[in-house]
Design an enzyme around this catalytic site. Structure first.
Site, PDB file in Angstrom:
ATOM      1  N   ASP A   1     -30.459  64.579 -15.965  1.00  0.00           N
ATOM      2  CA  ASP A   1     -31.215  64.847 -17.181  1.00  0.00           C
ATOM      3  C   ASP A   1     -32.692  65.002 -16.790  1.00  0.00           C
ATOM      4  O   ASP A   1     -33.094  64.701 -15.665  1.00  0.00           O
ATOM      5  CB  ASP A   1     -31.000  63.749 -18.238  1.00  0.00           C
ATOM      6  CG  ASP A   1     -31.302  64.277 -19.647  1.00  0.00           C
ATOM      7  OD1 ASP A   1     -32.019  65.300 -19.767  1.00  0.00           O
ATOM      8  OD2 ASP A   1     -30.833  63.679 -20.631  1.00  0.00           O
TER       9      ASP A   1
HETATM   10  C1  BGC Z   1     -32.290  65.804 -23.007  1.00  0.00           C
HETATM   11  C2  BGC Z   1     -31.166  66.702 -22.588  1.00  0.00           C
HETATM   12  C3  BGC Z   1     -31.641  68.125 -22.481  1.00  0.00           C
HETATM   13  C4  BGC Z   1     -32.802  68.181 -21.508  1.00  0.00           C
HETATM   14  C5  BGC Z   1     -33.316  69.584 -21.282  1.00  0.00           C
HETATM   15  C6  BGC Z   1     -33.549  66.019 -22.174  1.00  0.00           C
HETATM   16  O1  BGC Z   1     -34.634  65.376 -22.735  1.00  0.00           O
HETATM   17  O2  BGC Z   1     -31.868  64.453 -22.917  1.00  0.00           O
HETATM   18  O3  BGC Z   1     -30.114  66.602 -23.516  1.00  0.00           O
HETATM   19  O4  BGC Z   1     -30.601  68.947 -22.080  1.00  0.00           O
HETATM   20  O5  BGC Z   1     -33.846  67.376 -22.003  1.00  0.00           O
HETATM   21  O6  BGC Z   1     -33.942  70.094 -22.398  1.00  0.00           O
END
Ligand code: BGC
Length: 750
Positions: A278
């Site tokens: 993530d």
């Molecule tokens: C989120 C993810 C997301 C990623 C990219 C993160 O803050 O937890 O779900 O895919 O950002 O945008």
């Protein structure tokens, strides 16, 4: 991964076979690897952010040196082509980039939020929606979405409940597989499709206190029986990538968790794709108090099984040093790079790295896409109450008031997780009702505005600024709304949450309708006119007062760009609602987590002792899991288990008849629940093991059949420390929600 999956998506006639064999992909990957320096290999493991709010290394320079494998937070077709040109013409190995973005419930045509799509209890809705999303996103130049989000959520304080399929592993697994098929099509690399990403592995939805990012403690049995099934279903459906979650799982951050990423995902499930962390999660292993420093973080993430570092720049800063000092072997880096290159090869990016910039206009927001979005929204809505058959409303109505801060909000209608750079363009509920009743006077008043006090980074990027009203302005808006309602024959109240009130960093300690919405509802109901409450929201809300005092309640969730039309279709009877709740509605947030599949206790709900659980109010849900009404009525009868006994390892069929006993055509979702009465472990008092949504004409009867075999009757036992299927007696219920009473017994024998 190249297996052929039959779908009923729009993919219809396209080739159902991948162009390249596994062996050919492997050969090409090895050839590429052979041409890459260590720095370029590490580049493939690096995903860089392209958003304007990020402190940016010069993207072009990094790409030119082969320092990036993928870009996220960029949504600009021209720029995709410009950056890709640098990658394929100027970088040493000429390897194309993967462009990735969160396309969660639509790219330009916005579908209902995933929690709503799960309310359809119709996986084909989610599959078709994600096929449209994929087609639009691919035409814009994207290759990869960070979806579907597969976290089971049993605590609605956690804002990200809106992004998933709710509380249940059986429904969650069905929605997971459907979304993977929708995004990816019949095989990875299918034309007009994109690579899916199962996230956030795993357990994120069980954050302590429902507070986003907080640690999670889940025993292995609960992980395997409840939180893993949607992820395993995604692997079985051929998902190309996984995302490791942020939080600590049993004291080990998910992005440094070998048990999750290596032992289970690759070892047990045989996942052959790649794992991206993530955002910033690799670097944050230090912040989280797990890794000593950046080098330690890079080592622990990579060796746990994270192939690609999303945005933290920890891999490019540290991996080369770790190889040089012998902490990591070159073979470790090669192993991490291979599945990334394999996906680029399968996607055909070496043959066709660019996107035709005129394609987007031909593909996005086509009438047929809008039709799918409207259908998905119609099928996602849940009728919670309809006293005195107030709904459907007559189209002959002359004066309708539509009241509430969300009634004309494009953003609240499209809902949480807007695509970067997307401007909401939804048909709102006011617009939908006006379109439905061209001859009527439809008056609208928002009442006091609602807003969240504490914003967050992406929220500021993705949502429009909310007005700040003085108390006097709010009072004036309140009075105008009541006066508008007073003039009408029927009042439609549209209340709930703004799009930024559920989602990431959007947990809440209360399920009350924010702002003065309930006071407004009370003032309007006090006028004594017929009132319909339409809820736009991303989580269950405390609607106890409304349940007792408002005759009709429609849970519309965040229904997407055609949402206003779909609401009007249902309110005025062109569509009969048939959705069911994918989550329990607790009476208030202090009851969370509350879910139907709880274990029994020494004092079951039928015992007098049960009443004293909370002495200050009932503990039962306001609306149970699986619940939803229709404009018609159904009876479910004639439950039969094909044999009273079944051997461990064998299957038995459970059948029941469902009849439309009302006057209009409608849908019922027939649900099968089981309970193992004794065994190595205590088992939940009910577990969903099958469901089917059927359309029935008045008077029509259909028979539903559910197989019950080892997959449904087995479980991971804490006491035995392994998967078991036990010779024990089971309760079987079939019905229209999780309180189903139609019952049979089944004995499993050796
Ligand atoms: C989120 C993810 C997301 C990623 C990219 C993160 O803050 O937890 O779900 O895919 O950002 O945008």
């Amino acid at each position: 991964m190249a297996k052929v999956v039959r779908t009923n998506t729009g993919a219809k006639e396209q080739a159902a076979q991948p162009v390249l064999s596994e062996a050919e992909v492997a050969r090409r990957v090895e050839a590429l690897l052979g041409r890459m320096s260590l720095e370029e290999k590490i580049g493939q493991l690096t995903q860089l952010g392209g958003a304007s709010f990020m402190p940016k290394p010069n993207l072009e320079d990094v790409i030119r040196k082969g320092g990036a494998g993928s870009i996220l937070w960029l949504n600009d077709t021209k720029q995709f082509n410009a950056l890709q040109k640098i990658a394929v013409e100027e970088s040493p190995s000429k390897t194309p980039l993967l462009f990735a973005l969160d396309v969660i419930h639509g790219y330009r045509t916005i579908f209902p939020v995933p929690l709503a799509m799960a309310s359809s209890w119709d996986p084909s809705v989610a599959e078709r929606a994600q096929a449209v999303a994929a087609k639009e996103a691919r035409a814009a130049g994207l290759h990869w979405t960070f979806g579907p989000m597969l976290d089971i959520a049993r605590d609605a304080r956690w804002g990200r409940i809106v992004e998933g399929a709710g509380e249940d592993p059986c429904l969650g697994a069905a929605m997971a597989a459907a979304q993977v098929r929708g995004f990816q099509g019949p095989f990875l690399g299918a034309p007009d499709h994109i690579v899916a990403c199962a996230k956030h592995f795993a357990g994120y939805g069980a954050a302590d206190g429902g507070r986003d990012y907080d640690p999670v403690y889940l025993p292995e049995g609960r992980l395997r029986n409840v939180y893993f099934p949607p992820f395993e279903a995604a692997v079985k459906a051929g998902v190309g990538t996984f995302m490791s979650a942020y939080m600590d799982l049993n004291d080990v951050p998910a992005s440094g968790n070998r048990f999750l990423l290596s032992d289970v995902l690759r070892g047990e499930w045989g996942f052959k794709g790649f794992v991206v962390s993530d955002a910033f999660a690799v670097g944050n292993l230090v912040t989280q108090g797990f890794a000593r420093d950046g080098g330690d973080a890079a080592f622990r993430a990579l060796s746990a099984g994270v192939n690609m570092d999303m945005a933290s720049n920890t891999y490019p800063q540290h991996l080369a040093g770790l190889v040089e000092d012998g902490t990591l072997k070159l073979a470790d880096i090669d192993a991490a790079v291979r599945p990334i290159l394999a996906i680029k090869v399968r996607m055909g990016l070496f043959e066709q790295p660019y996107i035709d910039e005129s394609k987007l206009a031909q593909v996005v927001a086509l009438p047929e896409n809008q039709k799918e979005a409207r259908l998905a929204a119609q099928r996602s809505m849940v009728l919670l109450k309809n006293e005195g058959r107030l709904l459907p409303l007559a189209k002959s109505l002359r004066k309708v008031a539509v009241i509430g801060p969300l009634a004309d909000s494009k953003e609240a209608t499209e809902g949480s997780w807007m695509v970067f750079g997307h401007t909401p363009a939804a048909v709102t509920v006011v617009e939908g009702i006006r379109a439905k009743l061209p001859g009527a006077k439809v008056e609208y008043a928002p009442g006091p505005a609602i807003r969240r006090d504490i914003t967050w980074l992406f929220g500021d990027v993705m949502s429009e600024a909310k007005p700040v009203q003085t108390p006097e302005q709010a009072e004036a808006a309140f009075q105008t709304a009541v006066a508008t309602a007073r003039n009408a024959d029927v009042i439609v109240m549209v209340l709930g949450e703004n799009a930024d009130m559920a989602g990431e960093a959007a947990s809440r300690a209360s399920f009350d309708m924010p702002g003065g919405q309930e006071e407004l509802l009370k003032a309007v109901v006090a006028l004594g006119k017929p009132v319909v409450l339409v809820l736009l929201n991303g989580r269950p809300l405390s609607i106890g007062w409304a349940t007792e005092n408002v005759p009709a309640i429609l849970e519309a969730w965040e229904p997407g760009s055609e949402g206003g039309h779909a609401v009007a279709d249902i309110l005025f009877g062109d569509v009969n609602p048939g959705g069911k709740l994918p989550v329990t509605f607790p009476r208030k947030a202090s009851h969370a987590p509350l879910y139907y599949a709880r274990n029994l206790t020494h004092s079951p709900e039928s015992s007098p002792m049960y009443r004293s659980r909370y002495w200050d109010g009932p503990t039962t849900p306001l609306y149970p899991f699986g619940f939803g009404l229709s404009y018609t009525t159904f009876s479910i009868t004639n439950l039969k288990v094909a044999a009273p006994q079944v051997k461990v390892g064998s299957s038995v069929a459970v059948t029941a008849d469902v009849t439309n006993t009302g006057l209009v055509v409608g849908d019922e979702v027939v649900q099968l629940y089981i309970h193992q009465k004794a065994g190595s472990d205590s088992r939940p008092m009910r577990e969903l093991k099958g469901f089917e949504r059927l359309t029935l004409k008045p008077g029509e009867t259909k028979t539903v059949t559910f197989p019950l075999g080892p997959a449904e009757l087995g479980y991971w036992s804490t006491n035995a420390g392994k998967w078991v299927q036990e010779a024990e007696t089971f309760d079987i219920w079939v019905g229209a929600d999780s309180l189903a009473t139609l019952h049979a017994d089944l004995e499993v024998i050796l």
